[in-house]
Design a protein around this motif. Structure first.
Motif, short mmCIF file in Angstrom:
data_model
loop_
_atom_site.label_atom_id
_atom_site.label_comp_id
_atom_site.label_asym_id
_atom_site.label_seq_id
_atom_site.Cartn_x
_atom_site.Cartn_y
_atom_site.Cartn_z
N GLU A 21 0.72 -1.32 0.05
CA GLU A 21 0.00 -0.20 0.03
C GLU A 21 0.80 1.07 0.07
O GLU A 21 0.70 2.27 -0.93
CB GLU A 21 -0.90 0.15 1.14
CG GLU A 21 -2.13 -1.12 0.99
CD GLU A 21 -3.05 -0.81 2.21
OE1 GLU A 21 -3.04 0.11 2.92
OE2 GLU A 21 -3.76 -1.76 2.55
N ASP A 36 -1.07 -5.59 2.17
CA ASP A 36 -2.05 -6.72 2.53
C ASP A 36 -1.43 -8.19 2.26
O ASP A 36 -1.05 -8.34 1.26
CB ASP A 36 -3.17 -6.48 1.64
CG ASP A 36 -4.11 -5.27 1.77
OD1 ASP A 36 -4.30 -5.00 3.07
OD2 ASP A 36 -4.21 -4.13 0.84
N GLU A 41 -5.40 -12.49 4.53
CA GLU A 41 -6.41 -11.54 4.69
C GLU A 41 -6.07 -10.61 5.77
O GLU A 41 -7.15 -10.33 6.52
CB GLU A 41 -8.02 -12.03 4.51
CG GLU A 41 -8.18 -12.69 3.08
CD GLU A 41 -9.46 -13.29 3.06
OE1 GLU A 41 -10.29 -13.51 4.16
OE2 GLU A 41 -10.04 -13.52 2.03
N LYS A 43 -3.61 -7.04 7.35
CA LYS A 43 -2.56 -6.17 7.02
C LYS A 43 -1.23 -6.72 7.72
O LYS A 43 -1.12 -7.27 9.02
CB LYS A 43 -2.79 -4.78 7.92
CG LYS A 43 -4.27 -4.16 7.17
CD LYS A 43 -4.07 -3.52 5.92
CE LYS A 43 -5.32 -2.69 5.28
NZ LYS A 43 -5.31 -2.61 3.95
#
Length: 76
Positions: A21, A36, A41, A43
């Motif tokens: 990100e 990610d 699923e 962070k």
């Protein structure tokens, strides 16, 4: 031709596993990115060795093939 930015290069290299990100930190040897984890699923923070250090380590500290395979087996 322009060189892609680091995030674009990392996303290409990590495709299917992580999606970067943004950068969240930097130290003397590495950059830290918010990403990610696509499999789990969630962070995560990914610490990535700076390219100039990675090139030096690759050149100066390569593991023999049999040692690299042993290390890989430990991770499974």
């Amino acid at each position: 031709m322009d060189t892609p930015d680091p995030i674009t290069r990392l996303n290409a290299a990590l495709s299917g596993r992580y999606r970067i990100e943004r950068e969240i930190g930097e130290g003397g040897m590495a950059m830290v990115y918010l990403a990610d984890d696509l499999k789990h699923e969630r962070k995560v923070a990914l610490k990535v060795l700076k390219p100039e250090l990675g090139e030096r380590i690759d050149r100066d500290h390569q593991l023999p093939v049999d040692e690299a395979e042993e290390v890989q087996e430990l991770g499974t």
